[in-house]
Scaffold this active site. Structure first.
Site, PDB file in Angstrom:
ATOM      1  N   HIS A 164       8.627  -6.874   7.112  1.00  0.00           N
ATOM      2  CA  HIS A 164       8.428  -6.537   8.526  1.00  0.00           C
ATOM      3  C   HIS A 164       9.784  -6.430   9.198  1.00  0.00           C
ATOM      4  CE1 HIS A 164       4.174  -6.914   8.163  1.00  0.00           C
ATOM      5  NE2 HIS A 164       4.382  -8.018   7.474  1.00  0.00           N
ATOM      6  N   PRO A 219       1.233   2.699   9.414  1.00  0.00           N
ATOM      7  CA  PRO A 219       1.154   3.509  10.634  1.00  0.00           C
ATOM      8  C   PRO A 219       2.289   3.264  11.635  1.00  0.00           C
ATOM      9  CG  PRO A 219      -0.552   1.813  10.604  1.00  0.00           C
ATOM     10  CD  PRO A 219       0.052   1.849   9.236  1.00  0.00           C
ATOM     11  N   ASN A 220       2.738   4.369  12.195  1.00  0.00           N
ATOM     12  CA  ASN A 220       3.766   4.400  13.251  1.00  0.00           C
ATOM     13  C   ASN A 220       5.191   4.120  12.772  1.00  0.00           C
ATOM     14  OD1 ASN A 220       1.867   4.915  15.451  1.00  0.00           O
ATOM     15  ND2 ASN A 220       1.121   2.854  15.022  1.00  0.00           N
ATOM     16  N   ARG A 241      10.072   4.739  18.757  1.00  0.00           N
ATOM     17  CA  ARG A 241       9.107   3.679  19.034  1.00  0.00           C
ATOM     18  C   ARG A 241       9.796   2.353  19.399  1.00  0.00           C
ATOM     19  NH1 ARG A 241       5.886   0.613  14.164  1.00  0.00           N
ATOM     20  NH2 ARG A 241       4.439  -0.348  15.593  1.00  0.00           N
ATOM     21  N   ALA A 251       0.611  -2.140  11.344  1.00  0.00           N
ATOM     22  CA  ALA A 251      -0.539  -2.770  12.028  1.00  0.00           C
ATOM     23  C   ALA A 251      -1.631  -3.204  11.041  1.00  0.00           C
ATOM     24  CB  ALA A 251      -1.106  -1.807  13.058  1.00  0.00           C
ATOM     25  N   TYR A 258      12.292  -2.437  17.322  1.00  0.00           N
ATOM     26  CA  TYR A 258      12.510  -1.917  15.963  1.00  0.00           C
ATOM     27  C   TYR A 258      13.881  -1.293  15.738  1.00  0.00           C
ATOM     28  CZ  TYR A 258       7.481  -2.624  15.749  1.00  0.00           C
ATOM     29  OH  TYR A 258       6.236  -3.199  15.788  1.00  0.00           O
ATOM     30  N   ASN A 309       5.467  -2.325   3.903  1.00  0.00           N
ATOM     31  CA  ASN A 309       5.354  -2.729   5.302  1.00  0.00           C
ATOM     32  C   ASN A 309       4.049  -2.097   5.786  1.00  0.00           C
ATOM     33  OD1 ASN A 309       5.386  -3.177   8.003  1.00  0.00           O
ATOM     34  ND2 ASN A 309       7.477  -2.424   8.349  1.00  0.00           N
ATOM     35  N   ARG A 337       6.352 -12.751  18.192  1.00  0.00           N
ATOM     36  CA  ARG A 337       5.702 -11.754  19.057  1.00  0.00           C
ATOM     37  C   ARG A 337       4.291 -12.234  19.434  1.00  0.00           C
ATOM     38  NH1 ARG A 337       6.452  -6.055  16.393  1.00  0.00           N
ATOM     39  NH2 ARG A 337       5.762  -5.411  18.469  1.00  0.00           N
ATOM     40  N   GLU A 356       6.450  -7.966   0.741  1.00  0.00           N
ATOM     41  CA  GLU A 356       6.037  -7.499   2.076  1.00  0.00           C
ATOM     42  C   GLU A 356       7.252  -7.559   3.002  1.00  0.00           C
ATOM     43  OE1 GLU A 356       3.251 -10.275   3.669  1.00  0.00           O
ATOM     44  OE2 GLU A 356       2.899  -9.146   5.521  1.00  0.00           O
TER      45      GLU A 356
END
Ligand code: DQA
Length: 143
Positions: A99, A9-10, A17, A76, A22, A73, A106, A97
């Site tokens: 990110h 998502p996103n 964003r 969330a 990012y 990825n 964070r 994976e």
């Protein structure tokens, strides 16, 4: 070798964003970079993005015996989804994976990843390059 790249998502909002987190590159630009790198490495890639957990689970299940590697990825859902973890475990495909941001620097809740319990490699905080590194890892090990 065939690799499936899944973004959660996103990720479709890249470029708009939180650019300080990012970067300014868009999702289309990310896809272009991955496709180019796949071509250079002699592998085929399929790119999938969804904002819906169940659709991501469905796409992982569809990859059963059809893909040699998955780059994911989960965005969330990384921090919340037992369902995505279970789907990856069910199909048993080698998984990396990725990110884009450094999740360890964070908020506290971003430090835990369900998917990391299955992924054999996790690349964190290397921006878009992280996807290319994941592709190289899978090609080197399974290509
Ligand atoms: C992310 C990090 C997650 O915590 C976040 O929810 C995202 C993107 C990353 O690529 O840095 O959507 O997975």
């Amino acid at each position: 070798m065939h690799i499936l790249v899944i973004n959660g998502p996103n990720i479709n909002m890249l470029g708009v964003r939180e650019p300080d987190v990012y970067g300014r590159g868009t999702y289309d630009e990310l896809c272009g970079m991955i496709k180019k790198h796949a071509e250079k490495n002699g592998v085929s890639v399929e790119l999938f993005q969804s904002n819906h957990e169940g659709d991501i689970v469905d796409r992982i299940q569809e990859a059963y015996k059809k893909c040699d590697g998955i780059i994911i990825n989960p965005a969330a859902y990384t921090h919340t989804s037992v369902a995505v973890l279970d789907a990856l475990k069910a199909v048993g495909t080698p998984t990396c994976e990725v990110h884009i941001s450094d999740v360890n620097e964070r908020e506290e809740f971003r430090r835990f990843s369900y998917v990391s319990l299955y992924a054999e490699k996790t690349i964190i905080g290397h921006g878009f390059e992280g996807y290319l590194e994941a592709l190289e890892y899978l090609v080197k090990k399974y290509g």
